[in-house]
Design a protein around this motif. Structure first.
Motif, short mmCIF file in Angstrom:
data_model
loop_
_atom_site.label_atom_id
_atom_site.label_comp_id
_atom_site.label_asym_id
_atom_site.label_seq_id
_atom_site.Cartn_x
_atom_site.Cartn_y
_atom_site.Cartn_z
N LEU A 1 0.81 -1.21 0.00
CA LEU A 1 0.00 0.00 0.00
C LEU A 1 0.85 1.27 0.00
O LEU A 1 0.32 2.37 -0.07
N ILE A 2 2.18 1.11 0.09
CA ILE A 2 3.06 2.28 0.16
C ILE A 2 3.34 2.83 -1.24
O ILE A 2 3.72 2.09 -2.15
N LYS A 3 3.15 4.12 -1.41
CA LYS A 3 3.42 4.78 -2.68
C LYS A 3 4.08 6.14 -2.43
O LYS A 3 4.11 6.63 -1.31
N THR A 4 4.60 6.72 -3.50
CA THR A 4 5.11 8.09 -3.45
C THR A 4 4.35 8.92 -4.46
O THR A 4 3.85 8.40 -5.47
N GLY A 5 4.26 10.20 -4.21
CA GLY A 5 3.54 11.07 -5.14
C GLY A 5 3.99 12.52 -5.00
O GLY A 5 4.46 12.95 -3.95
N VAL A 6 3.83 13.26 -6.09
CA VAL A 6 4.12 14.69 -6.11
C VAL A 6 2.81 15.44 -5.94
O VAL A 6 1.85 15.21 -6.67
N CYS A 7 2.76 16.32 -4.98
CA CYS A 7 1.54 17.10 -4.71
C CYS A 7 1.60 18.43 -5.46
O CYS A 7 2.62 19.11 -5.44
N SER A 8 0.52 18.75 -6.10
CA SER A 8 0.45 19.99 -6.88
C SER A 8 -0.34 21.06 -6.14
O SER A 8 -1.19 20.74 -5.30
N VAL A 9 -0.07 22.31 -6.48
CA VAL A 9 -0.79 23.42 -5.87
C VAL A 9 -2.27 23.35 -6.25
O VAL A 9 -2.61 23.18 -7.42
N SER A 10 -3.13 23.44 -5.26
CA SER A 10 -4.56 23.35 -5.51
C SER A 10 -5.05 24.56 -6.31
O SER A 10 -4.55 25.68 -6.14
N SER A 11 -6.01 24.33 -7.17
CA SER A 11 -6.58 25.42 -7.97
C SER A 11 -7.47 26.33 -7.14
O SER A 11 -7.80 27.44 -7.56
N VAL A 12 -7.86 25.87 -5.95
CA VAL A 12 -8.70 26.66 -5.05
C VAL A 12 -7.90 26.98 -3.79
O VAL A 12 -7.51 26.08 -3.05
N GLN A 13 -7.64 28.27 -3.56
CA GLN A 13 -6.85 28.70 -2.41
C GLN A 13 -7.67 29.47 -1.38
O GLN A 13 -7.13 29.96 -0.40
N GLN A 14 -8.98 29.54 -1.59
CA GLN A 14 -9.84 30.25 -0.66
C GLN A 14 -9.80 29.60 0.73
O GLN A 14 -9.96 28.39 0.86
N GLY A 15 -9.56 30.40 1.75
CA GLY A 15 -9.51 29.90 3.12
C GLY A 15 -8.11 29.64 3.64
O GLY A 15 -7.96 29.29 4.81
N ALA A 16 -7.10 29.81 2.79
CA ALA A 16 -5.72 29.59 3.24
C ALA A 16 -5.31 30.68 4.23
O ALA A 16 -5.72 31.84 4.12
N PHE A 17 -4.48 30.29 5.21
CA PHE A 17 -3.98 31.25 6.18
C PHE A 17 -2.88 32.11 5.55
O PHE A 17 -2.41 31.83 4.44
N ALA A 18 -2.45 33.13 6.27
CA ALA A 18 -1.37 33.99 5.79
C ALA A 18 -0.12 33.15 5.52
O ALA A 18 0.27 32.33 6.35
N ASN A 19 0.47 33.33 4.33
CA ASN A 19 1.66 32.60 3.89
C ASN A 19 1.41 31.10 3.73
O ASN A 19 2.34 30.30 3.71
N GLY A 20 0.14 30.73 3.61
CA GLY A 20 -0.21 29.32 3.43
C GLY A 20 -0.64 29.03 2.01
O GLY A 20 -1.22 29.88 1.33
N VAL A 21 -0.37 27.81 1.55
CA VAL A 21 -0.76 27.36 0.21
C VAL A 21 -1.34 25.96 0.33
O VAL A 21 -0.75 25.08 0.98
N PHE A 22 -2.49 25.73 -0.31
CA PHE A 22 -3.10 24.42 -0.34
C PHE A 22 -2.47 23.56 -1.43
O PHE A 22 -2.23 24.05 -2.55
N TYR A 23 -2.24 22.27 -1.12
CA TYR A 23 -1.72 21.31 -2.08
C TYR A 23 -2.67 20.13 -2.19
O TYR A 23 -3.16 19.62 -1.19
N ASP A 24 -2.94 19.72 -3.43
CA ASP A 24 -3.78 18.55 -3.67
C ASP A 24 -2.97 17.28 -3.46
O ASP A 24 -1.84 17.17 -3.96
N LEU A 25 -3.55 16.32 -2.76
CA LEU A 25 -2.91 15.04 -2.51
C LEU A 25 -3.31 14.04 -3.59
O LEU A 25 -4.29 14.26 -4.32
N PRO A 26 -2.58 12.93 -3.74
CA PRO A 26 -2.94 11.93 -4.76
C PRO A 26 -4.36 11.40 -4.59
O PRO A 26 -4.91 11.39 -3.48
N ASP A 27 -4.96 10.97 -5.69
CA ASP A 27 -6.34 10.50 -5.67
C ASP A 27 -6.56 9.35 -4.69
O ASP A 27 -7.61 9.26 -4.06
N ASP A 28 -5.59 8.44 -4.59
CA ASP A 28 -5.76 7.25 -3.75
C ASP A 28 -5.13 7.41 -2.37
O ASP A 28 -4.91 6.44 -1.66
N PHE A 29 -4.89 8.64 -1.96
CA PHE A 29 -4.24 8.93 -0.67
C PHE A 29 -5.09 8.47 0.51
O PHE A 29 -6.30 8.65 0.54
#
Length: 243
Positions: free
Chosen positions: A65-93
């Motif tokens: 069940l162990i995998k590796t993945g590259v997380c991309s910047v989410s297209s929706v950043q609404q609600g992020a804290f100051a200096n924060g960025v949302f990243y999308d996790l893999p589909d099967d995370f």
């Protein structure tokens, strides 16, 4: 595993077990696998009180069940804290095992991008730590620290399962540097077992490829099925009282 399930069910019920359709056997096996995984992940749910990968047998049992993945910047950043960025996790995370965060600043000696330490921060801790100079994210010439927080999907599966977006993490810096790469090692959601003896091409084996693990899952599936049967059996003593 389906044949072993049927054999053991007959032994449990003295060869008087009810017959099960393939889809029902699939359901019991998958529920058993889910419980087996959760028991091995949680140190409070196993006898030795050790977490994932702290023993060889448990680490090997879930290694598929162990995998590796590259997380991309989410297209929706609404609600992020100051200096924060949302990243999308893999589909099967399912769960994070390890994280690698590189920033846009180079090490003063090696001249290569600095790999920052990742500190998981709860929302309560965020409220406490954001005024504590010693707890804040930082960067200097040779090391850095970022905060990582949990956050919801941009779109949930409440109304439509197919419309749900990916799970997300939020990475927070102090504003003097930025994250350039976010990679994770993680446990993925398991692929379900499919028992379909009428159409063998549709069959899918247990992704956990250890025979001892298969045996434990079958035993757990039998226990679940037997418990379900007991709940459905009428109380013959009460029935006889009213006959």
């Amino acid at each position: 595993m389906a044949e072993q399930f049927e054999l053991r069910m007959n032994l449990v019920d003295s060869f008087a077990a009810p017959s099960y359709e393939d889809v029902e056997i699939s359901g019991f096996l998958n529920l058993a696998m889910d419980l087996f995984i959760e028991k091995n992940l949680d140190e409070l749910l196993n006898q030795k009180k050790t977490g994932f990968e702290e023993t060889e047998s448990r680490g090997q049992a879930l290694s598929q069940l162990i995998k590796t993945g590259v997380c991309s910047v989410s297209s929706v950043q609404q609600g992020a804290f100051a200096n924060g960025v949302f990243y999308d996790l893999p589909d099967d995370f399912k769960l994070t095992i390890a994280e690698v965060v590189k920033i846009d600043k180079n090490h003063c000696k090696t001249k290569t991008p600095i790999q920052a330490d990742v500190v998981v921060v709860s929302h309560d801790e965020y409220n406490r730590f954001r005024r504590n100079y010693y707890k804040l994210p930082y960067y200097n010439g040779f090391e850095a620290k970022v905060w990582r927080m949990y956050f919801s999907r941009a779109v949930s599966n409440y109304e439509d399962e197919n419309a749900a977006t990916r799970k997300r993490h939020q990475l927070i810096t102090d504003g003097s540097f930025a994250v350039t790469d976010y990679e994770i090692s993680y446990l993925k959601e398991f692929d379900p077992i499919v028992v379909d003896r009428a159409n063998p091409a549709n069959m899918r084996n247990c992704i956990l490829d250890d025979e001892l693990t298969h045996s434990k899952i079958v035993e757990l599936a039998v226990a679940l099925a037997d418990n379900s049967n007991k709940e459905q059996r009428p109380n013959t003593l009460l029935l006889n009282m009213y006959n």
